[in-house]
Design a protein around this motif. Structure first.
Motif, PDB file in Angstrom:
ATOM      1  N   ARG A 199      -4.069 -15.797   8.900  1.00 19.03           N
ATOM      2  CA  ARG A 199      -3.967 -14.339   8.971  1.00 19.03           C
ATOM      3  C   ARG A 199      -4.932 -13.782  10.017  1.00 19.03           C
ATOM      4  O   ARG A 199      -4.593 -12.873  10.775  1.00 19.03           O
ATOM      5  CB  ARG A 199      -4.257 -13.718   7.605  1.00 19.03           C
ATOM      6  CG  ARG A 199      -4.160 -12.201   7.604  1.00 19.03           C
ATOM      7  CD  ARG A 199      -4.443 -11.599   6.249  1.00 19.03           C
ATOM      8  NE  ARG A 199      -3.480 -12.024   5.252  1.00 19.03           N
ATOM      9  CZ  ARG A 199      -3.450 -11.574   4.009  1.00 19.03           C
ATOM     10  NH1 ARG A 199      -4.334 -10.650   3.626  1.00 19.03           N
ATOM     11  NH2 ARG A 199      -2.555 -12.011   3.161  1.00 19.03           N
ATOM     12  N   ALA A 200      -6.158 -14.337  10.083  1.00 17.31           N
ATOM     13  CA  ALA A 200      -7.132 -13.874  11.072  1.00 17.31           C
ATOM     14  C   ALA A 200      -6.674 -14.214  12.483  1.00 17.31           C
ATOM     15  O   ALA A 200      -6.841 -13.412  13.412  1.00 17.31           O
ATOM     16  CB  ALA A 200      -8.492 -14.506  10.777  1.00 17.31           C
ATOM     17  N   VAL A 201      -6.080 -15.391  12.650  1.00 19.08           N
ATOM     18  CA  VAL A 201      -5.588 -15.777  13.985  1.00 19.08           C
ATOM     19  C   VAL A 201      -4.462 -14.839  14.412  1.00 19.08           C
ATOM     20  O   VAL A 201      -4.409 -14.388  15.568  1.00 19.08           O
ATOM     21  CB  VAL A 201      -5.109 -17.245  13.985  1.00 19.08           C
ATOM     22  CG1 VAL A 201      -4.522 -17.603  15.355  1.00 19.08           C
ATOM     23  CG2 VAL A 201      -6.263 -18.182  13.642  1.00 19.08           C
ATOM     24  N   ARG A 202      -3.553 -14.515  13.476  1.00 13.88           N
ATOM     25  CA  ARG A 202      -2.463 -13.591  13.802  1.00 13.88           C
ATOM     26  C   ARG A 202      -3.022 -12.232  14.218  1.00 13.88           C
ATOM     27  O   ARG A 202      -2.525 -11.601  15.157  1.00 13.88           O
ATOM     28  CB  ARG A 202      -1.523 -13.415  12.594  1.00 13.88           C
ATOM     29  CG  ARG A 202      -0.712 -14.631  12.245  1.00 13.88           C
ATOM     30  CD  ARG A 202       0.494 -14.260  11.365  1.00 13.88           C
ATOM     31  NE  ARG A 202       0.125 -13.629  10.124  1.00 13.88           N
ATOM     32  CZ  ARG A 202      -0.112 -14.292   8.985  1.00 13.88           C
ATOM     33  NH1 ARG A 202      -0.024 -15.599   8.966  1.00 13.88           N
ATOM     34  NH2 ARG A 202      -0.424 -13.641   7.888  1.00 13.88           N
ATOM     35  N   ALA A 203      -4.066 -11.792  13.529  1.00 11.52           N
ATOM     36  CA  ALA A 203      -4.668 -10.497  13.865  1.00 11.52           C
ATOM     37  C   ALA A 203      -5.261 -10.524  15.261  1.00 11.52           C
ATOM     38  O   ALA A 203      -5.160  -9.538  16.011  1.00 11.52           O
ATOM     39  CB  ALA A 203      -5.735 -10.137  12.830  1.00 11.52           C
ATOM     40  N   HIS A 204      -5.887 -11.638  15.641  1.00 10.98           N
ATOM     41  CA  HIS A 204      -6.448 -11.758  16.995  1.00 10.98           C
ATOM     42  C   HIS A 204      -5.334 -11.715  18.041  1.00 10.98           C
ATOM     43  O   HIS A 204      -5.485 -11.114  19.110  1.00 10.98           O
ATOM     44  CB  HIS A 204      -7.242 -13.062  17.121  1.00 10.98           C
ATOM     45  CG  HIS A 204      -8.638 -12.971  16.579  1.00 10.98           C
ATOM     46  ND1 HIS A 204      -9.660 -12.316  17.225  1.00 10.98           N
ATOM     47  CD2 HIS A 204      -9.187 -13.458  15.440  1.00 10.98           C
ATOM     48  CE1 HIS A 204     -10.771 -12.395  16.518  1.00 10.98           C
ATOM     49  NE2 HIS A 204     -10.514 -13.073  15.420  1.00 10.98           N
TER      50      HIS A 204
ATOM     51  N   ASN B 190       3.257 -10.125   7.993  1.00  9.75           N
ATOM     52  CA  ASN B 190       4.465 -10.812   8.449  1.00  9.75           C
ATOM     53  C   ASN B 190       4.114 -12.144   9.116  1.00  9.75           C
ATOM     54  O   ASN B 190       3.171 -12.210   9.908  1.00  9.75           O
ATOM     55  CB  ASN B 190       5.216  -9.952   9.459  1.00  9.75           C
ATOM     56  CG  ASN B 190       5.724  -8.674   8.848  1.00  9.75           C
ATOM     57  OD1 ASN B 190       4.934  -7.897   8.329  1.00  9.75           O
ATOM     58  ND2 ASN B 190       7.012  -8.450   8.905  1.00  9.75           N
ATOM     59  N   PRO B 191       4.860 -13.195   8.819  1.00  8.38           N
ATOM     60  CA  PRO B 191       4.661 -14.449   9.542  1.00  8.38           C
ATOM     61  C   PRO B 191       4.887 -14.232  11.040  1.00  8.38           C
ATOM     62  O   PRO B 191       5.728 -13.419  11.440  1.00  8.38           O
ATOM     63  CB  PRO B 191       5.735 -15.369   8.943  1.00  8.38           C
ATOM     64  CG  PRO B 191       6.030 -14.785   7.598  1.00  8.38           C
ATOM     65  CD  PRO B 191       5.892 -13.307   7.769  1.00  8.38           C
ATOM     66  N   LEU B 192       4.128 -14.952  11.856  1.00 16.55           N
ATOM     67  CA  LEU B 192       4.212 -14.817  13.314  1.00 16.55           C
ATOM     68  C   LEU B 192       4.454 -16.177  13.944  1.00 16.55           C
ATOM     69  O   LEU B 192       3.727 -17.136  13.675  1.00 16.55           O
ATOM     70  CB  LEU B 192       2.914 -14.215  13.868  1.00 16.55           C
ATOM     71  CG  LEU B 192       2.775 -14.229  15.401  1.00 16.55           C
ATOM     72  CD1 LEU B 192       3.788 -13.270  16.044  1.00 16.55           C
ATOM     73  CD2 LEU B 192       1.349 -13.881  15.823  1.00 16.55           C
ATOM     74  N   ILE B 193       5.484 -16.233  14.780  1.00 18.34           N
ATOM     75  CA  ILE B 193       5.761 -17.432  15.578  1.00 18.34           C
ATOM     76  C   ILE B 193       5.441 -17.104  17.029  1.00 18.34           C
ATOM     77  O   ILE B 193       5.923 -16.099  17.557  1.00 18.34           O
ATOM     78  CB  ILE B 193       7.236 -17.852  15.447  1.00 18.34           C
ATOM     79  CG1 ILE B 193       7.569 -18.175  13.988  1.00 18.34           C
ATOM     80  CG2 ILE B 193       7.534 -19.059  16.334  1.00 18.34           C
ATOM     81  CD1 ILE B 193       9.055 -18.317  13.719  1.00 18.34           C
ATOM     82  N   VAL B 194       4.634 -17.934  17.668  1.00 18.05           N
ATOM     83  CA  VAL B 194       4.312 -17.746  19.078  1.00 18.05           C
ATOM     84  C   VAL B 194       5.001 -18.846  19.878  1.00 18.05           C
ATOM     85  O   VAL B 194       4.760 -20.036  19.660  1.00 18.05           O
ATOM     86  CB  VAL B 194       2.796 -17.798  19.325  1.00 18.05           C
ATOM     87  CG1 VAL B 194       2.494 -17.596  20.809  1.00 18.05           C
ATOM     88  CG2 VAL B 194       2.078 -16.743  18.490  1.00 18.05           C
ATOM     89  N   ALA B 195       5.900 -18.438  20.774  1.00 13.99           N
ATOM     90  CA  ALA B 195       6.585 -19.388  21.651  1.00 13.99           C
ATOM     91  C   ALA B 195       6.150 -19.075  23.080  1.00 13.99           C
ATOM     92  O   ALA B 195       6.628 -18.105  23.674  1.00 13.99           O
ATOM     93  CB  ALA B 195       8.100 -19.270  21.501  1.00 13.99           C
ATOM     94  N   ASP B 196       5.235 -19.848  23.611  1.00 11.35           N
ATOM     95  CA  ASP B 196       4.687 -19.569  24.930  1.00 11.35           C
ATOM     96  C   ASP B 196       5.502 -20.250  26.032  1.00 11.35           C
ATOM     97  O   ASP B 196       6.567 -20.828  25.776  1.00 11.35           O
ATOM     98  CB  ASP B 196       3.203 -19.975  24.988  1.00 11.35           C
ATOM     99  CG  ASP B 196       3.005 -21.458  24.692  1.00 11.35           C
ATOM    100  OD1 ASP B 196       4.001 -22.220  24.727  1.00 11.35           O
ATOM    101  OD2 ASP B 196       1.855 -21.855  24.426  1.00 11.35           O
ATOM    102  N   GLU B 197       4.988 -20.196  27.266  1.00 11.98           N
ATOM    103  CA  GLU B 197       5.722 -20.759  28.416  1.00 11.98           C
ATOM    104  C   GLU B 197       5.910 -22.270  28.292  1.00 11.98           C
ATOM    105  O   GLU B 197       6.790 -22.850  28.926  1.00 11.98           O
ATOM    106  CB  GLU B 197       4.976 -20.437  29.720  1.00 11.98           C
ATOM    107  CG  GLU B 197       5.048 -18.978  30.148  1.00 11.98           C
ATOM    108  CD  GLU B 197       3.996 -18.102  29.489  1.00 11.98           C
ATOM    109  OE1 GLU B 197       3.314 -18.583  28.557  1.00 11.98           O
ATOM    110  OE2 GLU B 197       3.858 -16.935  29.886  1.00 11.98           O
ATOM    111  N   ALA B 198       5.075 -22.940  27.495  1.00 14.51           N
ATOM    112  CA  ALA B 198       5.172 -24.395  27.353  1.00 14.51           C
ATOM    113  C   ALA B 198       5.997 -24.803  26.137  1.00 14.51           C
ATOM    114  O   ALA B 198       5.969 -25.967  25.742  1.00 14.51           O
ATOM    115  CB  ALA B 198       3.763 -24.980  27.238  1.00 14.51           C
TER     116      ALA B 198
END
Length: 295
Positions: free
Chosen positions: A192-197, A205-213
């Motif tokens: 949760r803290a990482v999502r806030a950052h 809400n769950p967060l999915i990060v899809a970056d350039e890699a």
């Protein structure tokens, strides 16, 4: 006592080696390489095991039979469901009997004290996070496991479809890629803290990060999930909708079940997002079908 401890350590290493080899074989027999993230549900189906999501509070259940079946709880977070499926598939491919895994916080016995549970957990870790795949994920981002930040670890966890804490544990115990001190430092940051950052504000809400890699594999989400994609990304469908442009990319929200192509005009970055209903109940292979009411 020292001799007994050495014997237990030897047995644990032997079990881990057997489970890791089984995970490699399972991926290869399902037509997968040893680098890319995988959809564990399709691997289970490739091995003749039916996967079903149920409205039950548990981690997972393996039922040996013809066909064998895996039952997962739709109440668990998406990354946890994937890990539990890999765990139950481990029971199947390692020749264990039928079993039920209660919610881990309700268990009195440490799972790793039971050889079958330790083996299934080890199988799950290597099936979802192969050694070559993790090394590649850090290398293509110019990162090293020992110095990667919590946000960078979170991004790689998203890529492999597993939880942040699960990745930290595997980097420490399974791969020996990070020290105990680094693992302790990373564990001070909750997901949760990482999502806030990442988002600049707290969210449940769950967060999915899809970056350039990210690579070419599909992004699996549920209605209500947030998905952070590279800046300028556009979606060719209404399963996901843009929410905001942030410093770290364009934020989308999963709106409807279905499949949507997303790309970044002017670049070769593209992927498919597969959105399932929230807490979907039913066969895993049908989880992304659109609702008839949405036609």
């Amino acid at each position: 006592m020292k001799a007994l401890a050495k014997t237990m350590m030897y047995n644990r290493r032997a079990l881990a080696d057997k489970a890791m080899k089984a995970a490699i074989t399972a991926r290869l027999k399902a037509g997968k390489d040893l680098v890319s993230p995988v959809c564990i549900y399709s691997i289970a189906e490739a091995h003749g095991v039916r996967v079903t999501f149920n409205d039950i509070n548990m981690e997972g259940m393996y039922q040996r039979g013809s066909p064998s079946r895996i039952h997962l709880s739709s109440k668990r977070p998406l990354p946890r469901r994937a890990y539990n499926c890999a765990h139950e598939l481990g029971h199947h491919l390692l020749g264990h009997g039928s079993s039920i895994d209660e919610l881990r916080e309700n268990q009195l016995q440490r799972p790793w004290d039971v050889p079958e549970e330790y083996s299934a957990d080890t199988f799950a870790a290597y099936a979802l996070m192969p050694t070559l795949g993790l090394r590649n994920a850090f290398a293509i981002r110019g990162l090293k496991p020992e110095t990667a930040t919590p946000i960078e670890i979170y991004r790689i966890a998203c890529q492999f479809g597993i939880g942040y804490s699960t990745l930290v544990t595997h980097l420490l115990w399974g791969e020996a890629m990070i020290s105990h001190a680094r693992a302790d430092a990373l564990r001070k940051f909750t997901p949760r803290a990482v999502r806030a950052h990442i988002l600049g504000s707290l969210t449940l809400n769950p967060l999915i990060v899809a970056d350039e890699a990210w690579g070419g594999h599909a992004i699996d989400a549920e209605v209500g999930h947030l998905v952070l994609l590279p800046p300028g990304t556009v979606a060719h469908g209404d399963a996901v909708a843009p929410v905001a442009d942030l410093v770290g990319g364009r934020l989308f929200e999963a709106k409807h079940p279905g499949l949507v192509r997303i790309d970044r005009p002017g670049t070769d970055w593209a992927a498919f997002a597969r959105v399932a209903r929230t807490a979907y109940v039913g066969r895993a292979e049908f989880r992304h079908l659109e609702d008839e009411d949405d036609d």
